[in-house]
Design a protein around this motif. Sequence first.
Motif, mmCIF file in Angstrom:
data_model
loop_
_atom_site.group_PDB
_atom_site.id
_atom_site.type_symbol
_atom_site.label_atom_id
_atom_site.label_comp_id
_atom_site.label_asym_id
_atom_site.label_seq_id
_atom_site.Cartn_x
_atom_site.Cartn_y
_atom_site.Cartn_z
ATOM 1 N N ASN A 128 0.849 -1.193 0.000
ATOM 2 C CA ASN A 128 0.000 0.000 0.000
ATOM 3 C C ASN A 128 0.882 1.239 0.000
ATOM 4 N N SER A 129 0.286 2.404 0.193
ATOM 5 C CA SER A 129 1.045 3.658 0.132
ATOM 6 C C SER A 129 2.080 3.777 1.245
ATOM 7 N N ASP A 130 1.885 3.034 2.348
ATOM 8 C CA ASP A 130 2.860 3.028 3.444
ATOM 9 C C ASP A 130 3.932 1.952 3.266
ATOM 10 N N ARG A 131 3.924 1.270 2.113
ATOM 11 C CA ARG A 131 4.858 0.180 1.793
ATOM 12 C C ARG A 131 4.605 -1.054 2.643
ATOM 13 N N TYR A 132 3.427 -1.153 3.221
ATOM 14 C CA TYR A 132 3.021 -2.284 4.029
ATOM 15 C C TYR A 132 2.259 -3.261 3.134
#
Length: 182
Positions: A129-133
Amino acid sequence: MKKIFILFMSVVISFSSLVSFAEESDVTFKVVNDLGDYKIIAHEYAVPWHGVVYTYKDYGVINKDGKIVVEQKYSHIKPPSDGRAAFKTVDGNIGFFDENWNVVIEPKYFSNGPEIYFSEGLAAVGKRNSDRYIVWGYIDRDGNEVIDFIYDYAEAFKNEIAVVGISECAYFNTQYKYGKIR
């Protein structure tokens, strides 16, 4: 000066023998899965580096005549399920082949385990996702994202039900809440 030259030549000879060992190491091709008309094969090779020998496998597919259908460049290829065969690239991304071994879903997804496959027309896959999670959702056989990527855990569908989980983190203690989706 003669001692330096001898030392230099011994290093060169040692290095060249190491390189030749890496090139001439035991190269084996083995059939990983015999699917009848096709065989998933693995090219296994060993490469020595600083006194340690690392073993690698490059997966590919051959037809019943022994001709290469899928070049041996993948870190893993799964047997087909539900008309799709998952593959993993060397950088860890997951994609899918169709029954003719053409790439139909580009390798842009993630899996943290060996159980990546289509079941009941859907596959549980992860993406960043956008948080790199890594979050999990479901794609159909055409690669369409059909169930939102909101889960921290997702299993394959069985009997029209899949187990999913969402994590709750409190003071470095992660716990999952599990549920079922239809």
